[in-house]
Design an enzyme around this catalytic site. Structure first.
Site, PDB file in Angstrom:
ATOM      1  N   HIS A 226     -46.120  32.401  55.719  1.00 38.31           N
ATOM      2  CA  HIS A 226     -45.372  31.281  55.170  1.00 38.31           C
ATOM      3  C   HIS A 226     -44.313  31.756  54.192  1.00 38.31           C
ATOM      4  O   HIS A 226     -44.292  32.918  53.763  1.00 38.31           O
ATOM      5  CB  HIS A 226     -46.320  30.285  54.490  1.00 38.31           C
ATOM      6  CG  HIS A 226     -47.059  30.823  53.296  1.00 38.31           C
ATOM      7  ND1 HIS A 226     -46.477  30.989  52.059  1.00 38.31           N
ATOM      8  CD2 HIS A 226     -48.351  31.234  53.159  1.00 38.31           C
ATOM      9  CE1 HIS A 226     -47.361  31.456  51.200  1.00 38.31           C
ATOM     10  NE2 HIS A 226     -48.506  31.634  51.837  1.00 38.31           N
TER      11      HIS A 226
ATOM     12  N   CYS B 131     -52.924  35.120  52.504  1.00 34.22           N
ATOM     13  CA  CYS B 131     -51.797  34.724  53.350  1.00 34.22           C
ATOM     14  C   CYS B 131     -50.674  35.756  53.273  1.00 34.22           C
ATOM     15  O   CYS B 131     -50.610  36.555  52.341  1.00 34.22           O
ATOM     16  CB  CYS B 131     -51.275  33.356  52.931  1.00 34.22           C
ATOM     17  SG  CYS B 131     -52.335  31.978  53.427  1.00 34.22           S
TER      18      CYS B 131
END
Length: 243
Positions: free
Chosen positions: A203, A219
């Site tokens: 992301h 992440c």
């Protein structure tokens, strides 16, 4: 008497001519530059003016503070802040900017390979080439590896922190929201690519200065510009190898 009156009229004419000339010169003189708020002219630059760990106040809070400040203080802030943001921008290591590189791995073109040791993401291309991006990866204790498929793609994704993250951060005195709508304030940034059935994603980020470091809870972070580029190049079903 007539001579005195003529003299007065002449003096008035000279003053009027001078005033006209002055106004004409003012009309064509260089005017001072117009200061445009960075909020309106370069919203992404706002992200670069804050060190990690500092939460940027909402726009409403910023406006309230400016209205309460003295005019001189407001002017000083308007001049100093853009320079500070530019200094932060210059600190981003150019090695983490996107570039084409040679790649001799066994993966097929179209595969994403994430090197969590060097903090690079490679999108494998044909003819021994790859497109390389800098990324932020899991901090100590949050490292992981494995192979997954991209199962979803979202534009300006919402963020729902896992309960375990909320509890962990609360123990440190940092309280996370249970939900945050997508947008420039959202830590997931402009795009998100969801990996398998895990809670991990590739992301964007509103903290671009963290790219190149071990900074996340697992992440994979990218600059917003870069995750938008990657988003357009890959599809749901793309294989992602994290090594």
């Amino acid at each position: 008497m007539k001579t005195a009156f003529t003299f007065v009229l002449g003096a008035a004419a000279v003053l009027a001519a001078g005033a006209t000339t002055s106004f004409a010169n003012d009309r064509y003189a260089d005017m001072p530059p117009v200061m445009v708020s960075p909020d309106l002219s370069a919203p992404w630059v706002l992200q670069l003016g804050h060190a990690p760990g500092i939460v940027r106040p909402t726009r409403q809070a910023t406006q309230q503070r400016l209205f309460q400040a003295q005019p001189g203080q407001q002017s000083t802030a308007a001049v100093q802040r853009p320079a500070k943001r530019m200094a932060m921008r210059l600190q981003i290591n150019p090695i983490y900017l996107p570039q084409e590189v040679a790649y001799d791995g066994p993966q097929k073109p179209g595969t994403i390979v994430i090197d969590t040791h060097q903090n690079f993401l490679f999108l494998i291309e044909k003819n021994g080439k790859a497109r390389r991006y800098g990324v932020g990866t899991g901090k100590p204790g949050f490292e992981w590896s494995g192979t997954h498929k991209i199962t979803d793609k979202k534009v300006w994704p919402d963020w729902r922190p896992p309960a375990v993250m909320i509890k962990r951060e609360a123990a440190k005195g940092r309280y996370l929201p249970t939900y945050l709508a997508g947008g420039i304030e959202n830590p997931l940034g402009a795009r998100a690519l969801y990996l398998g059935t895990t809670e991990y994603r590739i992301h964007g980020t509103n903290q671009p200065w963290t790219i190149g470091g071990a900074v996340s809870s697992g992440c994979i972070r990218m600059r917003n510009e870069d995750v938008v580029d990657l988003y357009e190049r890959v599809k749901v079903g793309t294989t992602v190898e994290v090594i």
